[in-house]
Design an enzyme around this catalytic site. Structure first.
Site, PDB file in Angstrom:
ATOM      1  N   TYR A   1       0.861  -1.197   0.000  1.00 21.80           N
ATOM      2  CA  TYR A   1       0.000   0.000   0.000  1.00 21.80           C
ATOM      3  C   TYR A   1       0.887   1.232   0.000  1.00 21.80           C
ATOM      4  CZ  TYR A   1      -4.963  -0.851   0.169  1.00 21.80           C
ATOM      5  OH  TYR A   1      -6.239  -1.130  -0.187  1.00 21.80           O
TER       6      TYR A   1
ATOM      7  N   GLU B   1      -0.650   4.631  -0.299  1.00 22.42           N
ATOM      8  CA  GLU B   1      -1.590   5.762  -0.405  1.00 22.42           C
ATOM      9  C   GLU B   1      -0.865   7.075  -0.182  1.00 22.42           C
ATOM     10  OE1 GLU B   1      -4.795   5.179   2.325  1.00 22.42           O
ATOM     11  OE2 GLU B   1      -5.907   3.911   0.938  1.00 22.42           O
TER      12      GLU B   1
ATOM     13  N   ASP C   1      -7.704  14.430 -24.648  1.00 22.48           N
ATOM     14  CA  ASP C   1      -7.628  13.011 -24.300  1.00 22.48           C
ATOM     15  C   ASP C   1      -6.836  12.327 -25.406  1.00 22.48           C
ATOM     16  OD1 ASP C   1      -7.971  10.318 -23.960  1.00 22.48           O
ATOM     17  OD2 ASP C   1     -10.096  10.441 -23.430  1.00 22.48           O
TER      18      ASP C   1
ATOM     19  N   THR D   1      -4.337   6.941 -21.782  1.00 19.97           N
ATOM     20  CA  THR D   1      -4.133   5.581 -21.302  1.00 19.97           C
ATOM     21  C   THR D   1      -2.676   5.258 -21.621  1.00 19.97           C
ATOM     22  OG1 THR D   1      -4.842   4.662 -23.426  1.00 19.97           O
ATOM     23  CG2 THR D   1      -6.504   4.801 -21.690  1.00 19.97           C
TER      24      THR D   1
ATOM     25  N   LYS E   1      -2.172   1.718 -25.169  1.00 27.47           N
ATOM     26  CA  LYS E   1      -2.523   1.656 -26.605  1.00 27.47           C
ATOM     27  C   LYS E   1      -1.246   1.851 -27.434  1.00 27.47           C
ATOM     28  CE  LYS E   1      -7.332   2.870 -25.852  1.00 27.47           C
ATOM     29  NZ  LYS E   1      -7.568   3.497 -24.552  1.00 27.47           N
TER      30      LYS E   1
ATOM     31  N   ARG F   1      -1.751  -1.557 -18.760  1.00 27.92           N
ATOM     32  CA  ARG F   1      -3.118  -1.039 -18.773  1.00 27.92           C
ATOM     33  C   ARG F   1      -3.242  -0.011 -17.647  1.00 27.92           C
ATOM     34  NH1 ARG F   1      -7.221  -2.514 -21.634  1.00 27.92           N
ATOM     35  NH2 ARG F   1      -5.800  -3.864 -22.738  1.00 27.92           N
TER      36      ARG F   1
HETATM   37  N1  PLP Z   1     -10.268   7.878 -23.768  1.00 27.11           N
HETATM   38  C1  PLP Z   1     -10.193   7.372 -25.011  1.00 27.11           C
HETATM   39  C2  PLP Z   1     -10.063   8.318 -26.166  1.00 27.11           C
HETATM   40  C3  PLP Z   1     -10.245   5.997 -25.224  1.00 27.11           C
HETATM   41  O1  PLP Z   1     -10.211   5.501 -26.453  1.00 27.11           O
HETATM   42  C4  PLP Z   1     -10.357   5.143 -24.084  1.00 27.11           C
HETATM   43  C5  PLP Z   1     -10.400   3.679 -24.222  1.00 27.11           C
HETATM   44  O2  PLP Z   1     -10.598   3.096 -25.213  1.00 27.11           O
HETATM   45  C6  PLP Z   1     -10.454   5.723 -22.821  1.00 27.11           C
HETATM   46  C7  PLP Z   1     -10.400   7.093 -22.686  1.00 27.11           C
HETATM   47  C8  PLP Z   1     -10.687   4.905 -21.584  1.00 27.11           C
HETATM   48  O3  PLP Z   1      -9.683   4.102 -21.216  1.00 27.11           O
HETATM   49  P1  PLP Z   1      -9.938   2.889 -20.191  1.00 27.11           P
HETATM   50  O4  PLP Z   1     -10.529   1.779 -20.985  1.00 27.11           O
HETATM   51  O5  PLP Z   1      -8.564   2.622 -19.653  1.00 27.11           O
HETATM   52  O6  PLP Z   1     -10.863   3.390 -19.126  1.00 27.11           O
END
Ligand code: PLP
Length: 412
Positions: free
Chosen positions: A52, A54, A197, A223, A226, A232
């Site tokens: 842990y 935190e 994002d 993320t 990818k 992950r």
């Molecule tokens: N944002 C975008 C543009 C995504 O394509 C994805 C997942 O495919 C996410 C956020 C969310 O990621 P997670 O599946 O790790 O929650």
């Protein structure tokens, strides 16, 4: 490998091995997936899972965290170097939680946000009604053109009229470069907060093959699994002025103990992202997706927007009078994994669709290049053309297995 799992739980072991076989004998073309490095698998299976931690480096709520502090600090430092951001929080468990952290930092329930809808290529966490983001906030959509490109002019008009508090710039299925600067100018006009994002294109941005929204965007989420090819998980970047607020939102606001084995893996992949070979890998992803788009076009398929600037392409199946669902299923039958995808003004519902999303990060990780993309394009064409000939599909599946085995994802 996995001998201890075999001893402790033969049931789970059986399916782990089946999945091992599936990954090695199929062609993975899901744009959001990848085969991560063995070092990342090691990190995620390491003793860093035991503790842990935190809090944040130097300010933990548990003793014994000194090595965790070092690793989290280096992950943050590398993230800042790779993405050129002012502040980074590497504790987000996923991309959705990274977005949640941003919303909870700057929005109130009921606030208006602007983003691409799921139909336009956005993500569930960009305000879809089945997701917390759609239940808490009032999402208006970005404007898209008939041909699949973002309509920046109409989006600007709408933003000025509607005045969203936050604009989310980013997508799960958009095959073209995103003009982050144009969105910045739009946001400035209405004083909106900006979130990019970059979940899908993080690897390309890290390799400087796609414009970077840092440092002028307020927040950037991603993320790490990818194109970046890490574990992950999620990361949140922001301008200095939001740093304290954001960190508090993540912990104790929406998460408990950080997944330190995943943070270890994030540190490793962010180190990799600084290397020349990582740039080469990202360049190959692009070469592969452009080759695949060109070949499929030559074989008579319509490609949404006419091509691709990134790691993915979207087939528009309307002219062929096919649905995304049937093409996804046909390709799965021969061992090619893709996903159905909505296209602009799709005549079919989201569970059926008229499009297919195809991505090249995973096949590129297996060492495939342009030559292999041509072979894959032909596999796709043959499978679709002879989709009613079960005997042919069976023989094609054998060919795909033989082909895939030449590029092992992992060796036991
Ligand atoms: N944002 C975008 C543009 C995504 O394509 C994805 C997942 O495919 C996410 C956020 C969310 O990621 P997670 O599946 O790790 O929650």
């Amino acid at each position: 490998m996995y001998e201890e799992i075999k001893k402790l739980d033969p049931f789970s072991y059986k399916f782990l091995m089946k999945e091992f076989e599936r990954q090695n004998t199929t062609i993975e073309l899901i744009a959001s997936e990848n085969f991560t490095y063995k070092a990342i698998l090691e990190a995620q299976g390491s003793i860093f899972t035991n503790k842990y931690a935190e809090g944040y480096p130097g300010k933990r709520y548990y003793g014994g965290c000194k090595y965790y502090d070092e690793v989290e600090r280096i992950a943050i430092k590398r993230c800042k170097e790779v993405f050129k951001c002012e502040h980074a929080n590497v504790q987000a468990h996923s991309g959705t939680q990274a977005n949640m952290a941003v919303y909870f930092t700057v929005l109130e329930k009921g606030d208006k946000i602007m983003a691409m809808s799921l139909n336009q290529g956005g993500h569930l966490s960009h305000g879809h009604k089945v997701n917390f983001s759609g239940k808490f906030y009032n999402r208006i959509s970005i404007e898209m053109r008939e041909d699949g490109f973002i309509d920046y002019d109409k989006t600007e008009e709408k933003a000025i009229k509607e005045k969203p508090k936050l604009i989310v710039v980013g997508a799960s299925s958009y095959p073209r470069k995103i003009d982050f600067k144009r969105f910045y100018k739009i946001a400035k006009k209405i004083n909106a907060i900006l979130l990019a994002d970059i979940a899908h294109i993080a690897g390309l941005i890290a390799a400087e093959l796609h414009p970077n929204p840092n440092p002028y965007y307020d927040f950037v989420t991603t993320t790490t699994h990818k194109t970046l090819r890490g574990p992950r998980g999620g990361i949140i970047m922001c301008r200095k002025e939001y740093a304290n607020q954001l960190d508090k939102t993540v912990f104790p606001g929406i998460q408990g103990g950080p997944l330190m084995h995943v943070i270890l893996a994030k540190a490793i992949v962010l180190n990799e992202a600084k290397k020349k070979r990582f740039k080469k890998y990202q360049e190959q992803i692009l070469k592969n997706s452009k080759t695949l788009a060109k070949e499929l076009k030559n074989l008579g398929f319509d490609i949404l927007t006419g091509g691709t600037d990134n790691h993915m392409l979207i087939l528009d199946l309307r002219r062929k009078k096919l649905t995304g669902k049937e093409v996804e299923e046909t390709l799965e039958e021969v061992g090619i994994t893709v996903n159905k995808n909505v296209i602009p003004n799709d005549p079919n519902p989201p569970a059926i669709t008229s499009g297919i999303r195809i991505g090249t990060p995973a096949v590129t990780s297996r060492g495939m290049k342009e030559k292999e993309m041509k072979i894959i394009a032909n596999f796709i064409k043959e499978a679709i053309e002879k989709r009613n000939d079960k005997k042919f599909l069976k023989s094609l599946k054998e060919k795909v297995i033989k082909f895939a085995k030449n590029y092992p994802a992992y060796i036991l």
